[in-house]
Design a protein around this motif. Structure first.
Motif, short mmCIF file in Angstrom:
data_model
loop_
_atom_site.label_atom_id
_atom_site.label_comp_id
_atom_site.label_asym_id
_atom_site.label_seq_id
_atom_site.Cartn_x
_atom_site.Cartn_y
_atom_site.Cartn_z
N PRO A 138 53.77 18.10 30.05
CA PRO A 138 55.15 18.34 30.50
C PRO A 138 55.68 17.17 31.32
N ALA A 139 56.99 17.14 31.49
CA ALA A 139 57.62 16.07 32.24
C ALA A 139 57.57 16.31 33.74
N THR A 192 56.58 13.16 36.31
CA THR A 192 56.50 13.13 37.77
C THR A 192 56.06 14.46 38.34
N PHE A 193 55.44 14.42 39.51
CA PHE A 193 55.16 15.64 40.25
C PHE A 193 56.43 16.13 40.93
N ILE A 194 56.51 17.42 41.14
CA ILE A 194 57.72 18.00 41.71
C ILE A 194 57.99 17.45 43.10
N TRP A 206 47.28 18.45 34.01
CA TRP A 206 47.00 17.89 32.69
C TRP A 206 48.28 17.48 32.00
N VAL A 207 48.23 16.37 31.29
CA VAL A 207 49.36 15.88 30.50
C VAL A 207 48.86 15.69 29.06
N THR A 208 49.67 16.13 28.12
CA THR A 208 49.34 15.99 26.70
C THR A 208 50.13 14.83 26.11
N LEU A 209 49.42 13.92 25.45
CA LEU A 209 50.04 12.77 24.82
C LEU A 209 49.98 12.91 23.31
N LYS A 210 51.11 12.63 22.65
CA LYS A 210 51.16 12.50 21.20
C LYS A 210 51.75 11.14 20.89
#
Length: 643
Positions: free
Chosen positions: A57-58, A168-170, A69-73
């Motif tokens: 997510p952004a 970014t983090f909130i 966790w961040v998902t990359l495509k």
């Protein structure tokens, strides 16, 4: 954004020379900093139609987490096995933030190394055919936003072909990664943490008190450091990243052995408060108190394993985040880590598992192996947070924190990557009179610890020698019978081949300068890092075993036992084929030492392997106070028969 043609070759040559020098020195010291393998100064922007990288997510940290966790495509219409993905923070990493080192060298196109990298085909075996990939990475809150870049050309000739939108983090400025340390007095605990809030934006403080009782507020001081305080590259160039603000609060007048809760926070100018997570700790025992006291000691851990793997040219920086992916992948039969030994993470995880049986941790140098890439200090404090937020995490200075030519360090190597001690002095509190010197003494219950700094001169006549003698001579052995000497480099005895290659078994002028003090003041154990492995001597003095190596020692002091516990996680050292007579036990594996004082008469030392926590070597010392007073070799004053 191309620099003039005449300066391009000069710039590339200068940056390449520095990168080669730093990487070579670091490798000689036990592990290459993987970010140094990226020739970021040679990077070019070469957008490729059809290439893309998306991240989701952004927005991170919505539920108050510091790790997400961040998902990359991603896709590359012209894929190669050398394609790689870099994680950059801040997200804007162009040359607008590049300083010019001098008038002859133009700043590079990209001047910020990624904080992490991984090859595009790492979890995508068909990437070379399809050009499509999928990857899950974990980010920690590091005060800035992030972006992900897809590069072709490998690490030596990177070409930026696609870049993601920012993530970014909130609240990127949130207070994070608290780390405890004992203060200058036995009943004082310090809390240090990192945030993005300067004193012109918010007031830092700690809310704390005895568990279950009224909590009070204590203010915190705020420090930071700038690029100009770095001594050289890469810390001053491609490795630089703003460290944010480092806050330290002093929690005083603690009641011995009581449980305390604490919570870091910042009061903003509008009156609102930004809180960190709540944690707890146990106050130290009174000096000389007869109670169970347990201290873990090791060196050279770092934040990853740097074991090379020829086939995949593996990035050891990603082991932490990929290990979690591996844990998830086991369910579907993946075992991509069969060829790796994640020593640093195994050490960390073993300490976390056994934390209820640990009262203090002492990390005696070579802390992060950041070696000039400052983003790695945040990564390390995040890694050890479960430990450092619960028990005091005391550190010493090593060559990878301090050494740099012409900076006043005793050794003129490039091992610190231009940091010259600045990040270490700021990121972790130590109760030293001068934190730049980094030597200090500490009382913990029945222990007296004397922590030396081997990156400064320790020889007779120096300021540090006087400190060492005062630390050893001023302890009351009736109250604190267990006297422990700690240092990073081996000032005693080691069978490491890199010492043997120099025709020695120690640092030059090490034990020759200090063994008379160890013997005179009856130092029970001297412990070191620097050599990546484990070794224990017999009680030895002037190269001779005064007593046989054993699993149990009783009676009067004979000589100091020297122990190397440098297997915290960095790549393992080699030992000589022929064993010296004083070498009683060796283990070429990752591990750590643990001291347990049961009372004033019994001390247990255990060496535990990081892979499973098993005890591989141990010994006990049993004796009474009269045994400490008893005369031995070179440790009694002259006497007379006069009455």
């Amino acid at each position: 954004m191309e620099p003039p043609p005449r300066t391009t070759a000069i710039a590339a040559a200068v940056y390449a020379l520095v990168a080669f020098s730093v990487a070579g020195t670091v490798a000689a010291g036990g592990g290459e900093q993987p970010l140094s393998r990226i020739a970021i100064h040679r990077a070019t922007v070469a957008p490729l139609p059809g290439a893309f990288i998306n991240a989701s997510p952004a927005l991170l940290g919505v539920q108050g987490k510091d790790r997400e966790w961040v998902t990359l495509k991603y896709s590359n219409p012209k894929p190669s096995k050398d394609d790689w993905i870099g994680v950059f923070s801040p997200a804007n990493f162009n040359d607008s933030i590049c300083p010019s080192e001098n008038q002859w060298v133009e700043p590079p196109l990209l001047c910020t190394a990624p904080i992490k990298f991984q090859f595009a085909n790492y979890t995508n075996p068909d990437y070379g055919k399809t050009g499509k990939g999928f990857l899950r990475l974990q980010l920690i809150n590091q005060r800035e936003d992030f972006s992900f870049a897809l590069f072709s050309g490998g690490l030596s000739n990177p070409k930026l072909i696609a870049r993601s939108k920012s993530v970014t983090f909130i609240n990127p400025k949130a207070p994070v990664y608290p780390r405890l340390a004992q203060g200058k007095s036995w009943n004082e605990m310090t809390v240090t943490w990192t945030s993005g809030y300067g004193t012109n934006e918010a007031t830092p403080f700690v809310k704390w008190g005895i568990q279950g009782q009224i909590q009070i507020l204590s203010p915190a001081g705020t420090l930071t450091f700038s690029r100009n305080t770095m001594c050289g590259p890469p810390a001053r160039t491609v490795g630089w990243r703003d460290p944010g603000f480092i806050h330290t609060s002093f929690l005083k007048d603690l009641w011995p052995n009581f449980m305390y809760t604490y919570q870091i926070g910042h009061r903003l100018l509008n009156g609102s408060i930004v809180w960190g997570h709540q944690n707890s700790f146990k106050a130290p025992p009174y000096p000389g108190e007869d109670s169970l006291q347990r201290v873990v000691i090791f060196g050279d851990m770092g934040k990853e394993v740097c074991k090379r793997y020829r086939r995949y040219f593996f990035s050891c920086l990603t082991i932490k985040l990929e290990l979690e992916l591996f844990d998830r992948a086991e369910a579907d039969g993946s075992n991509v880590f069969n060829d790796f030994e994640p020593g640093s993470l195994n050490t960390t995880n073993q300490l976390i598992k056994d934390l209820k049986n640990i009262d203090m941790v002492m990390h005696i140098g070579d802390i992060t192996y950041a070696s000039g890439y400052l983003s790695q200090w945040d990564q390390f404090t995040a890694q050890v947070e479960p430990i450092a937020s619960t028990v005091p995490y005391m550190v010493g200075s090593g060559n990878h924190e301090r050494d740099w030519p012409g900076s006043g360090s005793f050794y003129g190597s490039l091992d610190s990557g231009g940091e010259c001690g600045v990040p270490a002095q700021n990121m972790f509190y130590v109760p030293a009179e001068n934190r730049e010197q980094f030597w200090y003494s500490m009382d913990y219950g029945m222990f007296r610890f004397c922590i030396a700094n081997t990156e400064y001169d320790w020889r007779p006549g120096t300021e540090q020698y006087k400190f060492i003698e005062h630390c050893l001579s001023s302890v009351d052995r009736q109250k604190q019978p267990w006297l422990i000497f700690l240092a990073h480099r081996v000032l005693g005895y080691s069978s490491a081949t890199f010492y043997a290659d120099e025709g020695t078994t120690e640092e030059p002028m090490g034990r020759e300068s200090l063994q008379s003090l160890w013997q005179k003041y009856k130092v029970d154990i001297a412990m070191y890092g620097h050599v990546h492995g484990y070794e224990r001597t017999c009680p030895v003095y002037e190269n001779v075993c005064v007593a046989k190596g054993s699993d149990h020692y009783t009676g009067a002091f004979t000589a100091t036992t020297h122990i190397v516990v440098g297997g915290g996680g960095a790549s393992l050292a080699e030992y000589t084929a022929v064993r010296a007579r004083w070498s009683h036990a060796q283990d070429r594996d990752f591990g750590f030492g643990k001291l347990t004082a049961f009372n004033h008469t019994t001390l247990l030392f255990e060496y535990k392997r990081s892979r499973d926590g098993s005890v591989h070597d141990s010994f006990t010392i049993s004796r009474d106070y009269r045994d400490i007073l008893a005369c031995g070799i070179d440790n009694c004053p002259a006497t007379t028969l006069a009455t």
